[in-house]
Design a protein around this motif. Structure first.
Motif, PDB file in Angstrom:
ATOM      1  N   PHE A 251       0.806  -1.206   0.000  1.00 46.29           N
ATOM      2  CA  PHE A 251       0.000   0.000   0.000  1.00 46.29           C
ATOM      3  C   PHE A 251       0.845   1.265   0.000  1.00 46.29           C
ATOM      4  CE2 PHE A 251      -2.958  -3.007   2.193  1.00 46.29           C
ATOM      5  CZ  PHE A 251      -3.808  -3.134   1.130  1.00 46.29           C
ATOM      6  N   GLU A 252       2.127   1.144   0.281  1.00 51.91           N
ATOM      7  CA  GLU A 252       2.963   2.337   0.330  1.00 51.91           C
ATOM      8  C   GLU A 252       3.330   2.833  -1.061  1.00 51.91           C
ATOM      9  OE1 GLU A 252       6.012   2.415   3.423  1.00 51.91           O
ATOM     10  OE2 GLU A 252       5.263   0.443   3.972  1.00 51.91           O
ATOM     11  N   GLY A 253       3.146   2.016  -2.085  1.00 50.92           N
ATOM     12  CA  GLY A 253       3.520   2.399  -3.434  1.00 50.92           C
ATOM     13  C   GLY A 253       2.329   2.860  -4.243  1.00 50.92           C
ATOM     14  N   TYR A 254       2.470   2.716  -5.546  1.00 46.73           N
ATOM     15  CA  TYR A 254       1.409   3.128  -6.456  1.00 46.73           C
ATOM     16  C   TYR A 254       0.249   2.143  -6.431  1.00 46.73           C
ATOM     17  CZ  TYR A 254       3.591   7.134  -8.594  1.00 46.73           C
ATOM     18  OH  TYR A 254       4.095   8.382  -8.814  1.00 46.73           O
ATOM     19  N   VAL A 255      -0.929   2.669  -6.653  1.00 43.76           N
ATOM     20  CA  VAL A 255      -2.149   1.887  -6.794  1.00 43.76           C
ATOM     21  C   VAL A 255      -2.576   2.042  -8.258  1.00 43.76           C
ATOM     22  CG1 VAL A 255      -4.543   1.617  -6.042  1.00 43.76           C
ATOM     23  CG2 VAL A 255      -2.795   2.342  -4.393  1.00 43.76           C
ATOM     24  N   VAL A 256      -2.942   0.927  -8.889  1.00 41.31           N
ATOM     25  CA  VAL A 256      -3.340   0.944 -10.295  1.00 41.31           C
ATOM     26  C   VAL A 256      -4.846   0.740 -10.375  1.00 41.31           C
ATOM     27  CG1 VAL A 256      -3.041  -0.102 -12.565  1.00 41.31           C
ATOM     28  CG2 VAL A 256      -1.116  -0.045 -10.949  1.00 41.31           C
ATOM     29  N   PHE A 257      -5.524   1.662 -11.037  1.00 43.01           N
ATOM     30  CA  PHE A 257      -6.970   1.575 -11.276  1.00 43.01           C
ATOM     31  C   PHE A 257      -7.147   1.275 -12.755  1.00 43.01           C
ATOM     32  CE2 PHE A 257      -6.256   4.441  -7.758  1.00 43.01           C
ATOM     33  CZ  PHE A 257      -7.222   4.084  -6.833  1.00 43.01           C
ATOM     34  N   VAL A 258      -7.757   0.136 -13.074  1.00 41.88           N
ATOM     35  CA  VAL A 258      -7.915  -0.271 -14.469  1.00 41.88           C
ATOM     36  C   VAL A 258      -9.375  -0.093 -14.885  1.00 41.88           C
ATOM     37  CG1 VAL A 258      -7.701  -2.157 -16.123  1.00 41.88           C
ATOM     38  CG2 VAL A 258      -6.001  -1.896 -14.295  1.00 41.88           C
ATOM     39  N   PHE A 259      -9.552   0.601 -16.006  1.00 41.09           N
ATOM     40  CA  PHE A 259     -10.865   0.835 -16.611  1.00 41.09           C
ATOM     41  C   PHE A 259     -10.859   0.094 -17.947  1.00 41.09           C
ATOM     42  CE2 PHE A 259      -9.701   4.341 -13.896  1.00 41.09           C
ATOM     43  CZ  PHE A 259     -10.828   4.535 -13.131  1.00 41.09           C
ATOM     44  N   ARG A 260     -11.345  -1.138 -17.928  1.00 39.72           N
ATOM     45  CA  ARG A 260     -11.272  -2.006 -19.112  1.00 39.72           C
ATOM     46  C   ARG A 260     -11.998  -1.411 -20.324  1.00 39.72           C
ATOM     47  NH1 ARG A 260      -7.126  -4.838 -18.415  1.00 39.72           N
ATOM     48  NH2 ARG A 260      -7.100  -6.082 -16.534  1.00 39.72           N
ATOM     49  N   SER A 261     -13.192  -0.869 -20.134  1.00 39.86           N
ATOM     50  CA  SER A 261     -13.956  -0.368 -21.280  1.00 39.86           C
ATOM     51  C   SER A 261     -13.272   0.818 -21.952  1.00 39.86           C
ATOM     52  CB  SER A 261     -15.375   0.023 -20.858  1.00 39.86           C
ATOM     53  OG  SER A 261     -15.331   1.127 -19.978  1.00 39.86           O
ATOM     54  N   LEU A 262     -12.406   1.504 -21.236  1.00 43.25           N
ATOM     55  CA  LEU A 262     -11.666   2.638 -21.797  1.00 43.25           C
ATOM     56  C   LEU A 262     -10.240   2.249 -22.177  1.00 43.25           C
ATOM     57  CD1 LEU A 262     -12.726   5.428 -19.253  1.00 43.25           C
ATOM     58  CD2 LEU A 262     -13.755   4.886 -21.466  1.00 43.25           C
ATOM     59  N   ASP A 263      -9.874   0.980 -21.977  1.00 35.05           N
ATOM     60  CA  ASP A 263      -8.510   0.516 -22.172  1.00 35.05           C
ATOM     61  C   ASP A 263      -7.528   1.486 -21.512  1.00 35.05           C
ATOM     62  OD1 ASP A 263      -6.342  -1.052 -22.930  1.00 35.05           O
ATOM     63  OD2 ASP A 263      -6.126  -0.019 -24.853  1.00 35.05           O
ATOM     64  N   THR A 264      -7.806   1.809 -20.253  1.00 39.48           N
ATOM     65  CA  THR A 264      -7.021   2.817 -19.546  1.00 39.48           C
ATOM     66  C   THR A 264      -6.656   2.329 -18.156  1.00 39.48           C
ATOM     67  OG1 THR A 264      -8.136   4.584 -20.753  1.00 39.48           O
ATOM     68  CG2 THR A 264      -7.042   5.211 -18.708  1.00 39.48           C
ATOM     69  N   ALA A 265      -5.412   2.585 -17.785  1.00 43.09           N
ATOM     70  CA  ALA A 265      -4.944   2.349 -16.421  1.00 43.09           C
ATOM     71  C   ALA A 265      -4.476   3.678 -15.855  1.00 43.09           C
ATOM     72  CB  ALA A 265      -3.808   1.341 -16.409  1.00 43.09           C
ATOM     73  N   VAL A 266      -4.912   3.958 -14.637  1.00 42.24           N
ATOM     74  CA  VAL A 266      -4.507   5.169 -13.927  1.00 42.24           C
ATOM     75  C   VAL A 266      -3.682   4.715 -12.732  1.00 42.24           C
ATOM     76  CG1 VAL A 266      -5.292   7.198 -12.658  1.00 42.24           C
ATOM     77  CG2 VAL A 266      -6.572   6.413 -14.666  1.00 42.24           C
ATOM     78  N   LEU A 267      -2.434   5.163 -12.672  1.00 45.03           N
ATOM     79  CA  LEU A 267      -1.524   4.797 -11.596  1.00 45.03           C
ATOM     80  C   LEU A 267      -1.309   6.021 -10.723  1.00 45.03           C
ATOM     81  CD1 LEU A 267      -0.898   2.977 -14.155  1.00 45.03           C
ATOM     82  CD2 LEU A 267       1.281   2.548 -13.076  1.00 45.03           C
ATOM     83  N   ASP A 268      -1.580   5.870  -9.439  1.00 52.75           N
ATOM     84  CA  ASP A 268      -1.396   6.996  -8.534  1.00 52.75           C
ATOM     85  C   ASP A 268      -0.875   6.504  -7.197  1.00 52.75           C
ATOM     86  OD1 ASP A 268      -1.338   9.606  -7.673  1.00 52.75           O
ATOM     87  OD2 ASP A 268      -3.494   9.838  -7.539  1.00 52.75           O
ATOM     88  N   CYS A 269      -0.076   7.334  -6.575  1.00 56.77           N
ATOM     89  CA  CYS A 269       0.421   7.094  -5.225  1.00 56.77           C
ATOM     90  C   CYS A 269      -0.080   8.248  -4.377  1.00 56.77           C
ATOM     91  CB  CYS A 269       1.945   7.051  -5.212  1.00 56.77           C
ATOM     92  SG  CYS A 269       2.632   6.827  -3.558  1.00 56.77           S
ATOM     93  N   PRO A 270      -0.764   7.958  -3.287  1.00 57.31           N
ATOM     94  CA  PRO A 270      -1.340   9.045  -2.496  1.00 57.31           C
ATOM     95  C   PRO A 270      -0.318   9.834  -1.686  1.00 57.31           C
ATOM     96  CG  PRO A 270      -1.745   6.967  -1.426  1.00 57.31           C
ATOM     97  CD  PRO A 270      -1.117   6.643  -2.760  1.00 57.31           C
ATOM     98  N   GLU A 271       0.940   9.378  -1.655  1.00 61.55           N
ATOM     99  CA  GLU A 271       1.934  10.144  -0.905  1.00 61.55           C
ATOM    100  C   GLU A 271       2.151  11.489  -1.598  1.00 61.55           C
ATOM    101  OE1 GLU A 271       6.372   9.832   1.057  1.00 61.55           O
ATOM    102  OE2 GLU A 271       5.614   8.158  -0.125  1.00 61.55           O
ATOM    103  N   VAL A 272       2.111  12.554  -0.818  1.00 63.28           N
ATOM    104  CA  VAL A 272       2.273  13.899  -1.352  1.00 63.28           C
ATOM    105  C   VAL A 272       3.615  13.978  -2.061  1.00 63.28           C
ATOM    106  CG1 VAL A 272       2.505  16.332  -0.720  1.00 63.28           C
ATOM    107  CG2 VAL A 272       0.776  14.914   0.394  1.00 63.28           C
ATOM    108  N   GLY A 273       3.593  14.546  -3.270  1.00 66.65           N
ATOM    109  CA  GLY A 273       4.807  14.704  -4.055  1.00 66.65           C
ATOM    110  C   GLY A 273       4.878  13.778  -5.250  1.00 66.65           C
TER     111      GLY A 273
END
Length: 154
Positions: A79-101
């Motif tokens: 959980f300390e790293g990036y989290v990947v959110f996959v939206f299959r219908s959009l063929d899109t992955a959004v990678l985000d890390c909630p740590e500021v910066g």
């Protein structure tokens, strides 16, 4: 002590965490540096912030989760790293890390497993055409909404 104990159990696969969208683990650090529900992930970051002194912006994860991803992935950094959110219908992955910066990265869903194994520097230097980076300025969510709206459903 409880958090450390649960983290160790989670690393060994003995602690189940269930989210609204399936969460799977990959065996690499996502964008390496050069429980029981979605709320469990949020609680984990809140506890981590209190215990480590790191600053996390959990509203970022909540905002991305509000788009209703099909799957959520976490990497070796847990959980300390990036989290990947996959939206299959959009063929899109959004990678985000909630740590500021940290910035957010958008890429094709079918390519995220390959691209996320690279460092951020490699990603931006050699794969600039395949990746969109959004720095978390005050308008980051508007940028993300716009980019997701431009991706047509498959």
């Amino acid at each position: 002590e409880r958090l450390l104990r649960e983290y160790k159990a989670w690393r060994r696969g003995l602690l189940a965490v269930h989210f609204e969208a399936p969460v799977r683990r990959v065996h690499w650090h996502i964008l390496k540096p050069a429980g029981d529900s979605w709320q469990e992930l949020v609680r984990y970051f809140e506890n981590l912030s209190r215990n480590t002194g790191r600053r996390y912006d959990l509203d970022r994860l909540r905002s991305i989760h509000d788009f209703k991803p099909d799957e959520i992935f976490i990497g070796l950094a847990a959980f300390e790293g990036y989290v990947v959110f996959v939206f299959r219908s959009l063929d899109t992955a959004v990678l985000d890390c909630p740590e500021v910066g940290n910035a957010l990265y958008i890429m094709e869903a079918k390519k995220w497993t390959f691209l996320s194994q690279m460092s951020k520097t490699e990603l931006l230097k050699y794969h600039r055409e395949e990746v969109r980076r959004i720095v978390h300025y005050s308008w980051w969510l508007s940028d993300l909404k716009y980019l997701l709206s431009q991706r047509s459903p498959q």
